[in-house]
Enzyme design. Structure first.
Site: not given
Length: 293
Positions: A12, A142
């Site tokens: 990401k 995350d």
């Protein structure tokens, strides 16, 4: 089915990252847009019959006992026993690690999320995405995002997410050759912790490729790790370059693959650099739904 091989664990990028406050327990309150990209680690899973979780290969710098993948699977096995009244079957897992440690790309968290989704499938455990997110959250803020599996406006400590339209573009990413430990950034005295909060409505799609917001962690990382600052300065000649996460990787968005290739052709040899396309959805979700693994 007794195995799932080549399961993707995409990286990401933080298109921006603001620190808007700090809780009484010391956790920082963040706002960010998380963007999945088409580069990441891959994992292989094979069922066992003895209930053990075994990582079958070495991952440099990551002992098996502390690997988020192993820890996430052990938490899932515990939840499985509580729900089904028996032990989970166990798994062999191999991790093909290409994302750098301490790069701000979420690699370890993505690996753990992929492990939770794959094991849930192989074990026929029946946990929802929301339940998997709750299992993963204590291990890493995350992890829920990667299970959420699409571009997201993220708030809180990383647990509050709303889908947002992401760009269809390519990114050039530079690995400056340093590993940035997250605690060193968040404990720095000069870290800005009072950026004015934004709303999701403040984040027009047109700005996803340009100058919206900033990364509040970038100044600290640049001071502590000069190669990060050097990479940002160099890549900035091709667009709005910034650091992702707490570092160390630096990225710049470009409209197409041809432009990405031109930038890559100019990157100094001292740095590792690569290109990746934006992803609208986690690829593992489609593969599992369509039984394509």
């Amino acid at each position: 089915m007794r195995s799932l091989h080549a399961c993707p664990a995409p990286a990401k990028l933080n298109l921006f990252l603001h620190v808007v406050g700090r809780r009484a327990d010391g956790y920082h309150l963040l706002q960010s847009v998380f963007q999945l990209i088409g580069r990441g680690d891959t994992l292989d899973f094979d069922l066992r019959d003895d209930g053990r979780i075994v990582r079958t290969n070495d991952v440099p710098g990551v002992p098996a006992a502390s690997d988020l993948v192993v820890r996430a699977l052990e938490r899932l096995a515990g939840a499985f026993r509580q729900r089904h009244g028996r032990a989970a079957p166990g798994l062999d897992v191999a991790v093909d690690k290409i994302l750098p440690l301490g790069g701000g790309l979420g690699g370890g968290s993505s690996d753990a999320a992929t492990a939770l989704m794959a094991a849930n499938y192989l074990w026929r455990a029946g946990f929802s995405d929301e339940e998997l997110m709750d299992i993963g959250l204590p291990l890493g803020a995350d992890i829920p995002f990667f299970i959420f599996g699409r571009t997201a406006f993220v708030e809180g400590v990383g647990e509050a997410m709303q889908p947002v339209a992401g760009p269809d573009c390519w990114y050039v990413v530079i690995e400056p050759g340093v590993s940035v430990p997250t605690p060193a950034i968040f404990t720095a005295e000069d870290l800005t912790r009072d950026t004015k909060p934004v709303r999701i409505a403040d984040f027009p799609e047109a700005h996803l490729l340009s100058e919206f917001g900033k990364n509040d962690l970038q100044a600290v990382a640049s001071r502590l790790f000069p190669p990060v600052a050097e990479a940002i300065e160099w890549l900035g000649q091709y667009g709005a370059a910034r650091m992702t996460g707490s570092g160390a990787c630096v990225f710049c968005a470009v409209p197409g693959e041809a432009q990405a290739d031109r930038v890559l052709g100019q990157v100094p040899l001292a740095w590792r650099a690569w290109k990746a396309r934006s992803l609208a959805r986690h690829p593992l979700k489609s593969l599992l739904q369509n039984n394509e693994l």
